[in-house]
Design an enzyme around this catalytic site. Structure first.
Site, short mmCIF file in Angstrom:
data_model
loop_
_atom_site.label_atom_id
_atom_site.label_comp_id
_atom_site.label_asym_id
_atom_site.label_seq_id
_atom_site.Cartn_x
_atom_site.Cartn_y
_atom_site.Cartn_z
N TYR A 12 33.74 1.37 -21.19
CA TYR A 12 34.51 0.41 -20.24
C TYR A 12 33.82 -1.05 -20.55
CZ TYR A 12 34.77 -1.95 -15.46
OH TYR A 12 35.05 -2.95 -14.78
N TYR A 153 20.12 10.05 -12.85
CA TYR A 153 20.93 8.70 -13.54
C TYR A 153 20.05 7.56 -13.47
CZ TYR A 153 23.89 4.61 -14.12
OH TYR A 153 24.15 3.24 -14.61
N ASN A 182 27.66 -3.11 -8.08
CA ASN A 182 29.04 -2.40 -8.36
C ASN A 182 29.92 -3.37 -9.26
OD1 ASN A 182 28.00 -1.80 -5.82
ND2 ASN A 182 29.40 -0.24 -5.59
#
Ligand SMILES: NC(=O)c1ccc[n+]([C@@H]2O[C@H](COP(=O)([O-])OP(=O)(O)OC[C@H]3O[C@@H](n4cnc5c(N)ncnc54)[C@H](O)[C@@H]3O)[C@@H](O)[C@H]2O)c1
Length: 340
Positions: A12, A153, A182
């Site tokens: 992405y 993570y 975000n």
């Protein structure tokens, strides 16, 4: 002309990054093993940018020397800088499969760092995350906040940050570690975008739902914020990647190692995001507070971005509206994301 290596270019953020760097005159070599990436963005980048863009299908955990040898031909160094996006990055998965996250993220990055040292490449920009802070005690979250990840993570990213710092001290690596909040949006032409399914991203899910691609029924945690829904810091993916370009420029000019947050510094509530999608699409969602609040959810998680402003001369230019518009263009063209 500056030549950079981008890892994770089929994903992405990396695919959008490659397009931006290439449009700004960089020569880009990229590595990806298609673990969560896709072939189509690579094909589009090849078609758009011809010989300025080169792709190697390779795993960061494997022997990277042949690539670095080949790219060193007729140059002092294989690359002027490396921008390292490649990683496994799904929080829930990391709590089910810690081995995958420590192996892929930590070992893959260690192997990259050792290769950089071997080939005397001393500029690195690294994709980190606000997950390294865990449950922040003070908000807004500055780079000085203690790190205390509460998932594998985040821990794997913190371990990489520490390895990078040691390579800085011992091998002279200059780095900019960027801790993203975000990330949201697609490329402005809607050609590159977010493809994970199911998605954990609020804006992406709301836009997909408005187009009838997925059903969307939003519950949010009732919190002590002005509209009662949680506030998070949504940074547009183009703004984010422009900060990476500024970080490469900063290192190229001789700037020293830095740890920098990337967010907007203000944040938006869940309801603000959903209302913006409703307003731009005319589609109404069923939105209500959840019956049971989730443990440990913070009402407001936003970044301080003073360091990004002062050191990189960067500040976010795009608003939620811009992210939503780019996502509408992306999902209209790719309702199911990239083909698997
Ligand atoms: N998306 C977000 O909201 C967000 C937030 C904070 C940080 N980040 C960080 O940004 C980076 C990019 O995230 P993304 O959302 O684009 O993820 P993504 O999964 O879309 O892209 C990651 C890319 O890395 C590749 N990759 C993974 N392991 C590899 C390996 N061992 N060798 C070669 N290639 C490998 C994948 O195939 C994929 O193309 C990650 O480092 C992530 O931790 C993302």
């Amino acid at each position: 002309m500056s030549k950079i290596l981008i890892t994770g270019c089929a994903g992405y953020i990396g695919s959008i990054a490659a397009d931006i760097f290439l449009k700004n005159g960089y020569q880009v070599v990229s590595i990806d093993n298609f673990q969560t990436g896709y072939k189509q963005p690579i094909e589009i980048l090849q078609e758009r940018h011809k010989d300025k863009f080169k792709f190697y299908e390779a795993d960061l955990k494997g022997d990277l020397s042949p690539i670095f040898e080949k790219e060193s031909k007729n140059r002092e160094a294989a690359f002027d800088a490396v921008v390292h996006y490649a990683a496994s990055c799904v929080v829930d998965e990391s709590m089910k499969n810690p081995y995958k996250y420590f192996q892929n993220n930590v070992l893959g990055s260690l192997n990259l760092l050792e290769t950089l040292a071997k080939y005397k490449i001393n500029r690195l920009v690294f994709s980190s995350t606000c997950a390294v802070y865990g449950e922040a005690k003070t908000v807004p979250i500055s780079e000085e906040n203690p790190t205390n990840p509460n998932n594998v993570y985040g821990e794997s990213k913190l371990m990489i940050e520490k390895m990078i710092d040691w390579y800085g001290k011992i091998k002279g690596l200059n780095y900019v570690i960027l801790r993203y909040f975000n990330v949201s949006g697609a490329s402005e032409d809607g050609v590159f975008g977010y493809s994970k399914d199911p998605s954990t991203h609020l804006t992406e899910n709301a836009v997909k739902s408005s187009l009838g691609i997925v059903p969307f029924y939003l519950t949010y945690q009732k919190m002590e914020t002005p509209d009662g829904s949680p506030i998070r810091d949504y940074v547009n993916v183009i703004d984010l990647n422009e900060a990476h370009m500024k970080a490469v420029e900063y290192l190229t000019k001789g700037g020293g190692s830095q740890l920098i947050n990337l967010g907007t510094g203000t944040g938006n509530s869940v309801l603000e995001i959903v209302n913006k999608v409703q307003e731009l699409t005319g589609k109404k969602f069923d939105v209500k507070p959840a019956d049971k609040p989730r443990e440990g959810e913070a009402p407001k998680l936003i970044a301080t971005i003073e360091k990004a402003k002062s050191i990189l001369d960067w500040s976010p230019k795009r608003k939620v509206e811009d992210s939503v518009k780019s996502l509408l263009t992306w999902y209209k063209a790719h309702p199911q994301g990239w083909e698997k």
